[in-house]
Write an enzyme that holds these catalytic residues in place. Structure first.
Site, PDB file in Angstrom:
ATOM      1  N   GLU A  13     -10.051   6.925   4.842  1.00  0.00           N
ATOM      2  CA  GLU A  13      -8.946   6.356   5.621  1.00  0.00           C
ATOM      3  C   GLU A  13      -8.829   7.015   7.000  1.00  0.00           C
ATOM      4  OE1 GLU A  13      -5.391   5.212   3.518  1.00  0.00           O
ATOM      5  OE2 GLU A  13      -6.405   5.333   1.589  1.00  0.00           O
ATOM      6  N   ASP A  20       0.862  -1.179   0.000  1.00  0.00           N
ATOM      7  CA  ASP A  20       0.000   0.000   0.000  1.00  0.00           C
ATOM      8  C   ASP A  20       0.903   1.234   0.000  1.00  0.00           C
ATOM      9  OD1 ASP A  20      -2.286   1.551   0.034  1.00  0.00           O
ATOM     10  OD2 ASP A  20      -3.215   0.469   1.685  1.00  0.00           O
TER      11      ASP A  20
END
Length: 794
Positions: A464, A263
């Site tokens: 997020e 990621d």
């Protein structure tokens, strides 16, 4: 392949920092566009621009004029609820809503539609599905989870992978109308302590296996070709460096033969690693670095590490072999440039009517009816309906994060051609049937008494970690929604609340103020689907019944931050699986609105109680109620949502942008061009800082000087300008090393001594200068004095 070519294959760079020429020169294996990244950095880039850039990258990667092998590049994208980066694409409900729909066949069709729209723009790899099992709804990514229970997530993992890639063994598997799927984020990202994004999962091995891993088993069984490693840790060990889980379990016991991608700079969070240097992550089992900006240095360092043996050639070969295997299975060596593939350039597929119809069905099936006193719903479509609320006519807000921009902010309805807001859908439904709908923002309505009011409210977009919350109370500092709904009911108007959210929230006051309450989640571009269900058929009766059932438990009280079906003390307000239909008795008794002792909706530093805790104004994102602005003599008050903006002059005096410090876009960069005096500042309604001043507290900034100031720099606190107090801080910023993070504290008494009235501070942070200066900052707070911090005296 040469070692240099192999190293290039295991690097994925972001399109804002890489060119086709770079791809050719470094033999890069992959590119991505992050949320809010577009060809030419143009949010309104046309589909033709996406396809042209995809062609350019492909042409560069397959150029063998230098004697190289010419491996086709692969482009990854977060198409997490449709092709959500591209203007005009179909935007589906976020996963939390789809979980309520309980319809795997629908999920499969959503995958098919998403794949077709992604392929039309020339891209071939989707970073989805997210198969997290979210266990603490304070997590900012809860809406990316289908359910708190692994059963639904497991069913949907298989269905979406099959929709994106086609069924294993069929002629259509990874065909030209399909894209590569990615199961993410391995493993346990939904189980972090206190729901902290990128945090630590402290589950037992049994819970990790039985709760968080089953969706990966299903996704791999369905043929998923990629798995993305999680930012999170398991018992303190970062997943990007966890060989036991990445290699022994995923690649060994689970026999996964595809690629493991990192990621966003996740490797840089490992001990001893940085964004541009991390052998440990490859040795642990990562195959492809996601390194947005620092890829050149990473390429150089990784090449050195292979040659020194820090990364074994065997491990490098395995990583490259996995990447090549996926590219071969996807047909990238056989299909030519993206524009010459089956769907390349078929831009009519973006937002096609048949695609929007799938999304509209998804909206209908995701709605959950929680309250329906006296059978208020369905409303006759011939009614006079008043529509109000801050989210009634806002497609961006109803779509949530990961929509055009990363956070889903800075969008207007004009950014969604062909889409419908909830208001537009209501208006069409009512007027088609001969009724009338009135949009009333602020709602000083004085016309004919409406038959009902439809009030649309809920969370504003986030993504997020910027969506992490400490409390599950909806809008604790602002109960204007409840007040307005109360006024409507007091006038004899029944209220239907359409509630938009990315998680279940404590909404007892809002539910009490409503006659009917619908959890609509984040429905996406087809807001008309809401009207389909809440209005009856033109001739009477039900047009579309409610089908949605909660896939997350709804909290009864504010202290139920961890609330999952099967818990020993399970006592929700609305249990997992709850959802009324029109055949059900929908009356609800008055709910308890009591907050637990010690909780407060008001922001405080507790200085009045003798404590000295921080009042955070900005840390990765602005605190609730605060807003960044930039300004110069052309306009001293230009809104900079989420800390992004610039002054209005043709040649801007200051530009404020989002940058990375520890995680994605957790800091801001202010760049003064030096052409005129310009300022950045943080503002809200006035707050009283007298107690904090008396307690010796400070204004604290975590900062990095990128370019030292060439002019005079002043920091101010304003109390309703021209009420202000400030001090010269040029020596502070000119005297620290460039490129190093530090913490600066300025005693609040300094601002008071220079004229600020501390009982009405509306601008606690303002920096102004008339010369070139570039400053990064990651945190702004009112904080106790720290002897270790850099201090600017009065």
């Amino acid at each position: 392949m040469t070692v240099r070519e192999k190293v290039g294959q295991i690097i994925q760079a972001e399109i804002r920092s890489v060119t086709p020429r770079d791809v050719r020169r470094f033999d890069l294996g992959s590119v991505l566009n992050g949320g809010g990244s577009f060809p030419g950095n143009d949010k309104h880039a046309a589909p033709e621009d996406w396809l042209a850039l995809a062609d350019a990258f492909h042409e560069a990667s397959t150029d063998t004029s230098d004697g190289g092998v010419g491996v086709p590049v692969i482009w990854g994208v977060d198409a997490v609820h449709g092709h959500n980066n591209v203007i005009g694409a179909t935007i589906f409900p976020h996963n939390i809503g789809l979980g309520a729909a309980r319809n795997p066949d629908l999920i499969r069709r959503i995958g098919e539609v998403t794949a077709r729209e992604v392929r039309a723009t020339g891209l071939d790899w989707n970073f989805g599905p997210t198969v997290a099992v979210a266990r603490d709804d304070r997590w900012g990514r809860t809406y990316e989870s289908y359910s708190e229970d692994p059963e639904i997530v497991t069913l949907y993992a298989r269905a979406l992978v099959e929709g994106l890639q086609g069924a294993v063994g069929s002629p259509d598997f990874l065909g030209e109308e399909r894209v590569i799927a990615t199961a993410k984020h391995f493993l346990g990202d939904g189980g972090t302590f206190e729901g902290i994004d990128q945090g630590d999962t402290r589950a037992s091995e049994e819970e990790l296996r039985d709760t968080h891993n089953p969706p990966y088993v299903a996704a791999l069984d369905a043929g998923a070709q990629a798995v993305m490693a999680s930012f999170s840790s398991w018992h303190g060990r970062k997943m990007h460096g966890h060989a036991g889980l990445l290699t022994d379990v995923l690649k060994g016991r689970m026999a996964f033969d595809g690629l493991v991608v990192g990621d966003w700079n996740g490797h840089g969070q490992l001990p001893g690693c940085s964004n541009d240097d991390c052998a440990d992550t490859i040795q642990a089992g990562l195959d492809l670095f996601m390194v947005p900006e620092d890829w050149r240095a990473l390429h150089r360092n990784t090449l050195r590490q292979v040659r020194s043996g820090a990364i074994s050639e065997e491990r490098l070969d395995d990583a490259v072999r996995r990447i090549l295997r996926v590219k071969l299975r996807a047909g990238l060596f056989d299909t030519g440039p993206p524009s010459e593939r089956a769907l390349g350039g078929r831009f009519e597929l973006l937002g096609a009517p048949e695609h929007r119809e799938v999304a509209r069905q998804a909206v209908r099936e995701s709605l959950v009816l929680l309250k329906n006193d006296d059978g208020l719903l369905p409303l006759p479509p011939t009614s006079l309906v008043l529509v109000a609320g801050p989210a009634a006519d806002d497609i961006g807000r109803q779509s949530g994060g990961w929509t055009l921009t990363w956070q889903g902010t800075e969008n207007t309805n004009a950014d969604f051609p062909g889409a419908t807001s909830i208001w537009t859908g209501i208006e069409r439904a009512v007027e088609t049937a001969g009724g009338r709908a009135v949009l009333c923002q602020g709602c000083a309505y004085s016309g004919e008494l409406p038959d009902a009011a439809i009030y649309v409210t809920g969370e504003t977009p986030y993504a997020e970690g910027q969506g992490d919350v400490a409390s599950l109370e909806f809008s604790p500092a602002d109960k204007s929604d409840v007040e307005l709904m109360g006024r409507l009911r007091a006038a004899g108007i029944p209220v239907v609340t359409i509630f938009l959210s990315g998680r279940p929230l404590w909404t007892n006051p809002e539910i009490n103020a409503s006659d009917a309450f619908v959890a609509a989640w984040l429905p996406g571009s087809e807001g008309v689907g809401v009207a389909d269900v809440i209005f009856g058929a033109a001739g009477g009766g039900v047009a579309h019944d409610f089908r949605g059932k909660l896939s997350f438990s709804w909290p009864r009280s504010l202290d139920q931050t961890v609330l999952n079906v099967g818990d020993a003390d399970y006592d929700p307000l609305f249990p997992y699986g709850y959802g009324l239909t029109y055949a059900d008795e929908g009356d609800l008794p008055e709910l308890d609105e009591t907050r637990p002792a010690g909780s407060s909706p008001v922001r405080t530093t507790d200085a009045t109680a003798g404590g000295a805790t921080d009042l955070v104004l900005f840390e990765g994102r602005t605190a609730e109620g605060w807003q960044f602005y930039v300004g110069d003599e052309a306009d001293w008050r230009v809104s900079a949502p989420d800390g992004r903006g610039q002054t209005r002059r043709r040649v801007s005096g200051v530009v404020l942008s989002a940058v990375d410090r520890n995680v994605q876009e957790d800091a801001r960069k202010a760049e003064w061009r030096g052409r005129n005096e310009a300022q950045i500042y943080l503002q809200s309604s006035p707050i009283d800082l007298r107690a904090e001043t008396a307690a010796g507290m400070t204004l604290e900034i975590d900062f990095l000087v990128e370019q030292a100031p060439a002019g005079r720099v002043q920091m101010r606190m304003d109390c309703g300008f021209p009420c202000t107090g400030g001090l010269l801080v040029t020596p502070v910023f000119a005297g620290v090393p460039e490129g190093a993070w530090d913490t600066l504290q300025i005693p609040l008494r300094c601002f008071e001594a220079s004229g600020a009235e501390m009982d009405r501070i509306d601008t606690p942070f303002l920096i102004t200068t008339d010369g070139p200066f570039t400053l990064r900052f990651s945190r702004i707070a009112i904080a106790p004095a720290d002897p270790a911090a850099l201090t600017a005296g009065c």
